[in-house]
Design an enzyme around this catalytic site. Sequence first.
Site, PDB file in Angstrom:
ATOM      1  N   GLY A  57       0.870  -1.180   0.000  1.00 38.40           N
ATOM      2  CA  GLY A  57       0.000   0.000   0.000  1.00 38.40           C
ATOM      3  C   GLY A  57       0.903   1.224   0.000  1.00 38.40           C
ATOM      4  N   ASP A 230      -1.392   4.763  -6.367  1.00 40.91           N
ATOM      5  CA  ASP A 230       0.038   4.595  -6.079  1.00 40.91           C
ATOM      6  C   ASP A 230       0.875   5.740  -6.617  1.00 40.91           C
ATOM      7  OD1 ASP A 230      -1.104   1.730  -5.861  1.00 40.91           O
ATOM      8  OD2 ASP A 230       0.856   1.705  -4.871  1.00 40.91           O
ATOM      9  N   ASN A 240      -2.831   2.726 -10.208  1.00 43.01           N
ATOM     10  CA  ASN A 240      -3.307   2.003  -9.026  1.00 43.01           C
ATOM     11  C   ASN A 240      -3.312   0.515  -9.361  1.00 43.01           C
ATOM     12  OD1 ASN A 240      -4.370   2.026  -6.302  1.00 43.01           O
ATOM     13  ND2 ASN A 240      -6.315   1.363  -7.183  1.00 43.01           N
ATOM     14  N   LYS A 241      -3.675  -0.288  -8.385  1.00 36.73           N
ATOM     15  CA  LYS A 241      -3.641  -1.749  -8.518  1.00 36.73           C
ATOM     16  C   LYS A 241      -4.261  -2.219  -9.829  1.00 36.73           C
ATOM     17  CE  LYS A 241      -2.101  -4.185  -6.435  1.00 36.73           C
ATOM     18  NZ  LYS A 241      -0.714  -4.578  -6.834  1.00 36.73           N
TER      19      LYS A 241
HETATM   20  O1  MRU Z   1       0.609  -4.013  -4.526  1.00 36.55           O
HETATM   21  P1  MRU Z   1      -0.002  -3.246  -3.384  1.00 36.55           P
HETATM   22  O2  MRU Z   1      -0.842  -4.088  -2.480  1.00 36.55           O
HETATM   23  O3  MRU Z   1       1.032  -2.433  -2.649  1.00 36.55           O
HETATM   24  O4  MRU Z   1      -0.980  -2.193  -4.089  1.00 36.55           O
HETATM   25  C1  MRU Z   1      -1.736  -1.336  -3.298  1.00 36.55           C
HETATM   26  C2  MRU Z   1      -2.649  -0.472  -4.087  1.00 36.55           C
HETATM   27  O5  MRU Z   1      -2.679  -0.536  -5.300  1.00 36.55           O
HETATM   28  C3  MRU Z   1      -3.467   0.510  -3.357  1.00 36.55           C
HETATM   29  O6  MRU Z   1      -4.687   0.738  -4.002  1.00 36.55           O
HETATM   30  C4  MRU Z   1      -2.694   1.845  -3.282  1.00 36.55           C
HETATM   31  O7  MRU Z   1      -1.426   1.659  -2.766  1.00 36.55           O
HETATM   32  C5  MRU Z   1      -3.408   2.857  -2.473  1.00 36.55           C
HETATM   33  S1  MRU Z   1      -3.455   2.322  -0.807  1.00 36.55           S
HETATM   34  C6  MRU Z   1      -3.766   3.437   0.252  1.00 36.55           C
END
Ligand code: MRU
Length: 339
Positions: A57, A230, A240-241
Amino acid sequence: MSAHSHAFPPAAFHAIEWQHQSLLLLDQRALPHEHRMNEYNTAAEVADAIRSMVVRGAPAIGIAAAYGYALDALAGRDLQQAYQVLAESRPTAVNLFWALERMAGLNTEAPHALVAEARRIHEEDILANQMMGQYGASLLHNDSMIYTHCNTGALATGGHGTALGVIRSGFADGKVSQVYAGETRPWLQGARLTAWELMQDNIPVSLVCDGAAAQLFRREKIDWVIVGADRIAANGDVANKIGTYSLAVLAKHHGINVMVAAPTSTFDLSLPGGDDIPIEQRPAAEVTHLNGQPIAPPGCDAINPSFDVTPAGLIDVIATEKGLIMQPDTDSIALLFAR
Ligand code: MRU
């Protein structure tokens, strides 16, 4: 690194704790079945924890990196190397580089000053989440049905959450009737982490296979897709994810509003647009295997981009701790940062 576990997770948890001059991270790979805090004492160990998804995150990665940098200061290690090893852990979340710049920008090797700065980064993130939670929730109507993706809660941040912070604040205001959590292949952050966080807060949540979103959007009256970020480029394009872009396209088709909730530390104004955002490619084995068990034929090829880019035109609003950016574009974003 060392670890201690509890059979059952306590009701309140902290993903990141600074204790007795060392860093404790809740091992998010073991959730929701096991509550294990791992202890870290060097920047290199923290970089490994970030790379291997113990902590994940965007804001949480930044906070952990800041503490990692402070750990090497405490041990009198080379801080340029600490910076380097942490900066190489994951490429997409800009909060990592933002936090490291803040630490290095102090131009000091004094451990107490660096620990204090890491703590400030941590505390400021919690406050930012609460602010953006209120701004975002102010846009929700009563009985809102919300679809969210990945995990953006207390686990992914200093506490409260970004998109999940908006949902938490909206629920506290009596405005949220149902949350749908996309399971988020391949790491299943939605199933393992978001469902777990929401259930602990007694917020009604149903888990959804990622592929079921279109049918859900067609059949149910979903009001909002709310996600985190991100990295956000100067024009409002959002990394984002993986899977966020598909949801935004689907939302547009079905007349559903899209909100991105992110602190200003997630913006990268040095990049004019989303095409410039580096997208992390993770190992193929995360797609071909589940919990170490193969789910594809031996030798099967796979691609595993961890993030995608949603063009600003598909986003109705970005909620930040400084306020709301409606119809984000280069001008509206510049205006918020000029305040
Ligand atoms: O691969 P991750 O679990 O680190 O990805 C996280 C995300 O994509 C979240 O949506 C993003 O970091 C925002 S979290 C507050």
